[in-house]
Design a protein around this motif. Sequence first.
Motif, PDB file in Angstrom:
ATOM      1  N   ASP A   1      27.290  37.703  41.819  1.00  0.00           N
ATOM      2  CA  ASP A   1      27.921  36.915  40.769  1.00  0.00           C
ATOM      3  C   ASP A   1      26.940  35.955  40.135  1.00  0.00           C
ATOM      4  O   ASP A   1      26.768  35.908  38.924  1.00  0.00           O
TER       5      ASP A   1
ATOM      6  N   TRP B   1      29.229  45.294  33.831  1.00  0.00           N
ATOM      7  CA  TRP B   1      28.752  45.059  35.199  1.00  0.00           C
ATOM      8  C   TRP B   1      29.144  43.661  35.673  1.00  0.00           C
ATOM      9  O   TRP B   1      29.596  43.460  36.807  1.00  0.00           O
TER      10      TRP B   1
ATOM     11  N   HIS C   1      31.606  41.700  34.768  1.00  0.00           N
ATOM     12  CA  HIS C   1      33.002  41.472  35.110  1.00  0.00           C
ATOM     13  C   HIS C   1      33.441  42.337  36.287  1.00  0.00           C
ATOM     14  O   HIS C   1      34.341  41.972  37.020  1.00  0.00           O
ATOM     15  N   THR C   2      32.782  43.456  36.473  1.00  0.00           N
ATOM     16  CA  THR C   2      33.044  44.244  37.687  1.00  0.00           C
ATOM     17  C   THR C   2      32.705  43.405  38.909  1.00  0.00           C
ATOM     18  O   THR C   2      33.461  43.350  39.884  1.00  0.00           O
ATOM     19  N   ILE C   3      31.577  42.720  38.834  1.00  0.00           N
ATOM     20  CA  ILE C   3      31.167  41.909  39.974  1.00  0.00           C
ATOM     21  C   ILE C   3      32.124  40.743  40.190  1.00  0.00           C
ATOM     22  O   ILE C   3      32.476  40.412  41.322  1.00  0.00           O
TER      23      ILE C   3
ATOM     24  N   SER D   1      35.217  40.805  39.578  1.00  0.00           N
ATOM     25  CA  SER D   1      36.411  41.356  40.220  1.00  0.00           C
ATOM     26  C   SER D   1      36.133  41.695  41.679  1.00  0.00           C
ATOM     27  O   SER D   1      37.027  41.635  42.513  1.00  0.00           O
ATOM     28  N   LEU D   2      34.871  42.020  41.994  1.00  0.00           N
ATOM     29  CA  LEU D   2      34.546  42.345  43.387  1.00  0.00           C
ATOM     30  C   LEU D   2      34.678  41.130  44.294  1.00  0.00           C
ATOM     31  O   LEU D   2      34.928  41.267  45.488  1.00  0.00           O
TER      32      LEU D   2
ATOM     33  N   PRO E   1      38.216  46.294  39.205  1.00  0.00           N
ATOM     34  CA  PRO E   1      37.168  46.109  38.196  1.00  0.00           C
ATOM     35  C   PRO E   1      37.629  46.473  36.783  1.00  0.00           C
ATOM     36  O   PRO E   1      37.469  45.673  35.857  1.00  0.00           O
TER      37      PRO E   1
END
Lengths: 539, 278
Positions: free
Chosen positions: A126, A170, A172-174, A176-177, A193
């Motif tokens: 992040d 990438w 925002h995927t992170i 969400s992770l 994600p």
Amino acid sequence: MVKILFAIGILLLFPGCWTLYHAFSIGPASWALDQTVFWGTPIVNFVFWIGLAHAGTFLSAILLLLGARFQKRISFIAELSTVSSIFVAGLFPLIHLGVISRFYFLVPFFNQRDMYVNFASPLVWDFLAIGVYAFLSIAYLIVHIVSLKHPSLSKTRRAMAWVLFPLVLWVHTIVSLDFAVSTVPLWRGGFLPIYFIAGAIFSGLALVMLLLESTQGRGKKLEEMLLAGSWLLLAFWIWEFLQKGVWHPEVIFFGFLVVQSFWITRLREKKIVRLIVGVSVLVAMWWERFALIMHSDIKWLWSDWGWFALGAGLFLFIFFGLYLLFQKIFPELFLVAPQESRKNTPQRQVILIVVFSFMLASFYLFLNHQYDPGVPWVQWVPAFFPIAALIAGLSFFVLGIYPLVPKKYFFFFSGLVVIFVGFAAGAFYAGGNTDLSFQSSPVSAEFISKKERPTSYLWNSRCVSCHGSDGLGNRKFIYEFYPEPQDLTLERLVLQGEDSLTRVVLEGRAYMNPFEGRLSEPEARALIRYMHQLAEDKE
Amino acid sequence: MGALIGGLFLFGCRKQGERNAKAVRQTSVREIKKEIQMAMKNQKPLGRLELVPVPSRLGAYPNESNRFGMAIDLDLCDGCGECILACNLENNIPLVNDYQASKNNYMHWIEMRGNVPVFCSHCGDAPCEKVCPTVAAVHSPEGLSAMIYARCVGTRFCGANCPTKVRKFNYTDALEEGLQYISNKDVPIRERGVMEKCSLCLHRLQAARWEAKTAGIPWRGEGVKTACAEACPKGAIIFGNWLDKESILYREAQVRGVYAFSSLALFDPAVVYFRGKR
């Protein structure tokens, strides 16, 4: 209108800054948290604002590449909104920390503390991803502004857009992770994600629409995209309901039903309706994040309300401040530009830069792996792309700017940047002070030096850490921390003599620590004799 | 890995001398007892327990000969709360101010849920350690889920990720507010903004280990009892080494039903509950 909103921003900053001061001085106790709910409204606000930032990139970079016609008019506003939102978003995780002065512990970089981040934690990804995203967004905005005077730079702009396109997904995927990898049942789910990305772009579209309405006028395509987004989000909400059994009627009302008023042309023509829809989407998306992250009926404090003032105030202040500034300096930014050239950077250059950045990123990860070999390779992967993107984006930026600036200035400025970065890296490498004054001594002095204790106790407690229990040296410890001690051979011990060796023990020599005060002279003598015994045993 | 183990030795890097001087007021044992009574009145329900295998060797440290753990005998325990008091005094656990108390935010490492003492289970595959960005939550080779306070930045990801929510966050600066009772010099005072939790009386283990090392004898956890195990009037808390076939803990586990929280069952907890005959 712009000036009024700027003034509102300044007004909101007063309670906002007060809340910030309160949070910094009291810590996390100043907002609603308890011993079971550890993530509170700052995290909600962080996810909300970082989501708003993504729509700006989406509208300017992604639609630029897809060749959407309307983008030129809104791309500047979108980019400005991205930069302002990232700044606001970056503030909240800092507020969230328990010990703010130690925030730099999260940077995955070598340091003399010999402490390394845990690459299995999404928070580190992040930190990296958002840092890179903020940096490249600012560079992208600069390229956009400069490209007005120098149209040749639009090639660079397209190249950077290609870097930002995957990066925004990438990032925002992170984000969400952070939730998806946890053990909390409500946060889990493989669809998180894509759900987060959809939500981010949906809320960001609403923000850009509001900004457009308040500055330049109507963006018809934005309204259509908002309408489409509401159906996409509805699908996700149904998905979430089917999987976890949670649904929030207020989110569906504000985020879906209200948006449907765009179907009715008469309503949609009215500015007030469009504004209401935009605000309603923002409210719904904030509430959705809140319901996801806090999912509890914990009582709010006034600080939780203060974040609204802080976030909105800071955003309005930065956005409209820059807007007014740019209006004075670059009025051409606000005109509808002619069709932009769709020329790309030469293919060979692109390939070179991509290979270069992937190699450099691999090298960075390789160095890190050498530093902390305990971490499996697969955990470095999420860090790989942001670093590669940073290097690639920066290379495109520098290559684009290089021919435009006189050589003298270019080297002057790049020299300044290198010095600044060097200082920052050095300061990080040194880190803050850690006070080691707290020392617990597990073995009491009495335990060691009672009369009937054999000398081996003394040897074991004072000497073993370097010299080893058999006098051959404790390799494991020495290799990591100290140079190797002398070999305690019988010949050496006899040659040096008991008196001089006793002095060495008490006063120290070269890397040997002085033990005066920790050992009495008779004890030191006893140790020398014990060494003799050990050496004899060896032979 | 070397860096990790080296970091363990930083456990307790704290400006204690300076901070002790600043303390305005110390609380008393009486106040601690009062707070424990208050905390015990407001109990959460005990989560679901389920049968788990007897804790065994950690996968990450196949050559280690110790894995410390604990068991609470639910047939003996009557929820008197003596363990909480002993733990608070042993580990310098601060009181909380009235505001936090009204929200039930006590710092007690052991809390009663449905009259059963609940605390960190020292999972072998701990979810809290996986998400800590700064490696402040680490696993020792001997099976302790340890906290390095000097590394903690307070992201509270560990707390959010702990299924049993036994991690405690220092919302207040106890020394500054005069809520600290310093009863044990071997345990560092935690500052505001760091996480803490049951350490399985790490300092006692360390002291015994050093004494054994000094004497040059092999050591598998003999002579150590955690503060709660020592204080339990019914002897319901058993501390021991899961890998030592001679220890009472191991022998008891062979004949009793071994339970742990369902939410933790997959994480290989080292602190379990005994109930009934096997």
